[in-house]
Design a protein around this motif. Structure first.
Motif, PDB file in Angstrom:
ATOM      1  N   ILE A   7       5.692  46.105 -16.479  1.00 10.89           N
ATOM      2  CA  ILE A   7       4.388  46.258 -16.082  1.00 10.89           C
ATOM      3  C   ILE A   7       3.372  45.435 -16.957  1.00 10.89           C
ATOM      4  O   ILE A   7       2.670  44.670 -16.536  1.00 10.89           O
ATOM      5  CB  ILE A   7       4.068  47.679 -16.090  1.00 10.89           C
ATOM      6  N   ALA A   8       3.774  45.386 -18.495  1.00 11.39           N
ATOM      7  CA  ALA A   8       2.898  44.748 -19.393  1.00 11.39           C
ATOM      8  C   ALA A   8       3.190  43.204 -19.242  1.00 11.39           C
ATOM      9  O   ALA A   8       2.012  42.415 -19.122  1.00 11.39           O
ATOM     10  CB  ALA A   8       3.444  44.991 -20.923  1.00 11.39           C
ATOM     11  N   LYS A   9       4.294  42.984 -18.786  1.00  8.19           N
ATOM     12  CA  LYS A   9       4.566  41.338 -18.328  1.00  8.19           C
ATOM     13  C   LYS A   9       3.792  40.901 -17.017  1.00  8.19           C
ATOM     14  O   LYS A   9       3.220  39.822 -17.098  1.00  8.19           O
ATOM     15  CB  LYS A   9       5.741  41.123 -18.294  1.00  8.19           C
ATOM     16  N   VAL A  13      -0.568  42.182 -20.425  1.00 12.29           N
ATOM     17  CA  VAL A  13      -1.030  42.777 -21.314  1.00 12.29           C
ATOM     18  C   VAL A  13      -0.072  43.594 -22.150  1.00 12.29           C
ATOM     19  O   VAL A  13       0.938  43.386 -21.983  1.00 12.29           O
ATOM     20  CB  VAL A  13      -1.876  44.025 -20.768  1.00 12.29           C
ATOM     21  N   SER A  14      -0.416  44.021 -23.171  1.00 13.77           N
ATOM     22  CA  SER A  14       0.512  44.604 -24.100  1.00 13.77           C
ATOM     23  C   SER A  14       1.186  45.878 -23.790  1.00 13.77           C
ATOM     24  O   SER A  14       0.475  46.567 -22.775  1.00 13.77           O
ATOM     25  CB  SER A  14      -0.316  45.029 -25.589  1.00 13.77           C
ATOM     26  N   VAL A  15       2.091  46.454 -24.158  1.00 13.09           N
ATOM     27  CA  VAL A  15       2.911  47.696 -23.625  1.00 13.09           C
ATOM     28  C   VAL A  15       2.119  48.615 -24.094  1.00 13.09           C
ATOM     29  O   VAL A  15       1.924  49.894 -23.522  1.00 13.09           O
ATOM     30  CB  VAL A  15       4.403  47.668 -24.234  1.00 13.09           C
ATOM     31  N   ALA A  16       1.343  48.429 -25.438  1.00 16.33           N
ATOM     32  CA  ALA A  16       0.636  49.599 -25.800  1.00 16.33           C
ATOM     33  C   ALA A  16      -0.744  50.023 -24.582  1.00 16.33           C
ATOM     34  O   ALA A  16      -1.044  51.139 -24.572  1.00 16.33           O
ATOM     35  CB  ALA A  16      -0.188  49.265 -27.055  1.00 16.33           C
ATOM     36  N   ALA A  21      -2.926  53.129 -20.299  1.00 18.54           N
ATOM     37  CA  ALA A  21      -3.438  53.443 -18.973  1.00 18.54           C
ATOM     38  C   ALA A  21      -2.811  54.390 -18.160  1.00 18.54           C
ATOM     39  O   ALA A  21      -3.322  55.268 -17.602  1.00 18.54           O
ATOM     40  CB  ALA A  21      -3.299  52.155 -18.339  1.00 18.54           C
ATOM     41  N   LEU A  22      -1.447  54.609 -18.537  1.00 18.50           N
ATOM     42  CA  LEU A  22      -0.674  55.714 -17.746  1.00 18.50           C
ATOM     43  C   LEU A  22      -1.204  56.964 -18.433  1.00 18.50           C
ATOM     44  O   LEU A  22      -0.774  57.843 -17.390  1.00 18.50           O
ATOM     45  CB  LEU A  22       0.847  55.185 -17.872  1.00 18.50           C
ATOM     46  N   THR A  39      -0.447  48.044 -10.237  1.00 23.10           N
ATOM     47  CA  THR A  39       0.784  47.309 -10.537  1.00 23.10           C
ATOM     48  C   THR A  39       2.079  48.232 -10.905  1.00 23.10           C
ATOM     49  O   THR A  39       3.107  47.975 -10.143  1.00 23.10           O
ATOM     50  CB  THR A  39       0.740  46.206 -11.708  1.00 23.10           C
ATOM     51  N   ALA A  40       1.687  49.207 -11.344  1.00 25.06           N
ATOM     52  CA  ALA A  40       2.707  50.242 -11.689  1.00 25.06           C
ATOM     53  C   ALA A  40       3.194  50.919 -10.395  1.00 25.06           C
ATOM     54  O   ALA A  40       4.461  51.111 -10.047  1.00 25.06           O
ATOM     55  CB  ALA A  40       2.199  51.318 -12.798  1.00 25.06           C
ATOM     56  N   SER A  41       2.282  51.236  -9.578  1.00 25.37           N
ATOM     57  CA  SER A  41       2.465  51.709  -8.311  1.00 25.37           C
ATOM     58  C   SER A  41       3.245  50.914  -7.296  1.00 25.37           C
ATOM     59  O   SER A  41       4.214  51.308  -6.605  1.00 25.37           O
ATOM     60  CB  SER A  41       1.296  52.171  -7.565  1.00 25.37           C
ATOM     61  N   GLU A  42       2.928  49.642  -7.277  1.00 27.00           N
ATOM     62  CA  GLU A  42       3.465  48.623  -6.557  1.00 27.00           C
ATOM     63  C   GLU A  42       4.917  48.301  -6.929  1.00 27.00           C
ATOM     64  O   GLU A  42       5.738  48.069  -6.204  1.00 27.00           O
ATOM     65  CB  GLU A  42       2.732  47.341  -6.472  1.00 27.00           C
ATOM     66  N   MET A  43       5.372  48.438  -8.407  1.00 24.97           N
ATOM     67  CA  MET A  43       6.534  48.197  -8.697  1.00 24.97           C
ATOM     68  C   MET A  43       7.288  49.331  -8.810  1.00 24.97           C
ATOM     69  O   MET A  43       8.604  49.315  -9.188  1.00 24.97           O
ATOM     70  CB  MET A  43       6.418  47.646 -10.307  1.00 24.97           C
TER      71      MET A  43
END
Length: 344
Positions: A7-9, A13-16, A21-22, A39-43
């Motif tokens: 998701i970060a990629k 943005v960073s993984v942090a 956000a999550l 993006t997280a939802s779409e993925m």
């Protein structure tokens, strides 16, 4: 499986930042948060429950202690609707539910140890003998607890307003001209005591005394015992004109006994139930009953338990009472009209 790194990629943005956000942390812009969530939802991202537990110190799992002595389980007409509402509300807030019992992998254990083993964040307790040592150990433990239809000092409870409900039901029957009212009531419990007190008090206001023989005791949801008690009432030298039952399911036993005798409802004998379960509305005649608000009871129980888990220092410990609604039905005869005809 999609990871936070993926998701970060995708969001550059960073993984942090993805983690913040999550997990709802405030130190991230709303624009970035929404981009990450979208993006997280779409993925198709799904958080790892074990990782979330380690991070938040919560399992997001609620225990349900439900032990129906009548062995009806989740076919219990009243509590299955309460628990369905509880489950729906809990899931909408990100919690799963686990049923708690006195068995663990086939071995006998107590409720508290089972809850600890399952790692539940809190427990709702319903339809059980609240006076047992095992239940009280759980109620007064360090696990957040909400009880349904029973009150403990210093614990949150959500209760149906049995005092208001019985008063509304008896008042309606009195308005129909009945004075000889029998009440086949359930065995001793806080619910039974509230209903009995309200029953007697409502009649007392009208100066009406009910003989003890009009007050048989049976287990809740026991149609066979209700049929026997109905038979005994109808065999009395001075039988009642209206019979109240402890619940709508028990009323079925009374209905069968009345019809087996060739009597008609409400022309020969009036009846009323309690609970407001679905079949009461499709019987012929429709059963007069007090509908308990199972939707609100279940929702409140879930909301208060989750609030206690997430905000232990600010949650108000109190009893939350939910009113019911009278369903007039057609099983109580209007004796006022009969008396008017006799006078003419």
């Amino acid at each position: 499986m999609v990871s936070m790194k993926d998701i970060a990629k995708a969001c550059s943005v960073s993984v942090a930042s993805v983690s913040k956000a999550l997990n709802g942390y405030p130190d991230i812009s709303e624009e970035t948060r929404q981009q990450i969530l979208k993006t997280a939802s779409e993925m198709g991202y799904l958080p790892n429950s074990s990782a979330r537990t380690l991070k938040t110190k919560r399992s997001h799992n609620l225990g349900v202690l439900f032990v129906d002595e009548a062995m009806s389980g989740l076919t219990h007409d009243y509590f299955n609707h309460v628990l369905e509402s509880f489950k729906r509300t809990a899931e909408s807030k990100g919690y799963d539910i686990t049923f708690t019992s006195g068995n663990l992998s086939g071995q006998k254990t107590n409720y508290y140890d089972h809850c600890r083993y399952r790692g539940v964040d809190g427990v709702v307790i319903a339809c059980i003998n609240f006076f047992t040592e095992e239940v009280q150990k759980l109620v007064y433990s360090d696990i957040p607890v909400v009880t349904i239809d029973h009150v403990f000092d210093g614990r949150i409870s959500v209760v149906s307003n049995n005092i208001q409900g019985m008063e509304a039901l008896v008042t309606y029957i009195l308005q129909k001209g009945h004075r000889k009212i029998a009440y086949i009531h359930g065995e001793d419990s806080s619910v039974t005591r509230s209903r009995l007190g309200s029953f007697y008090r409502t009649l007392q206001k009208k100066g009406i005394e009910i003989p003890d023989e009009y007050m048989p005791v049976i287990p809740y949801r026991d149609a066979m015992s209700a049929a026997i008690a109905t038979s005994e009432l109808l065999n009395l030298k001075d039988p009642p004109t209206c019979i109240l039952y402890p619940d709508d399911f028990a009323a079925l036993g009374g209905i069968n006994e009345i019809r087996d005798r060739g009597l008609r409802i409400p022309e020969d004998i009036s009846i009323a139930g309690y609970d407001g379960i679905n079949f009461a509305r499709i019987l012929e005649p429709k059963l007069t009953t007090l509908c308990q608000d199972t939707e609100t009871i279940g929702r409140l129980a879930a909301e208060k338990l989750i609030d206690l888990i997430e905000n232990p220092k600010t949650t108000i410990i109190d009893k939350f009472t939910v009113d019911g609604t009278l369903f007039p039905g057609a099983s109580v005869r209007d004796l006022n009209k009969l008396n008017t005809k006799n006078k003419i």
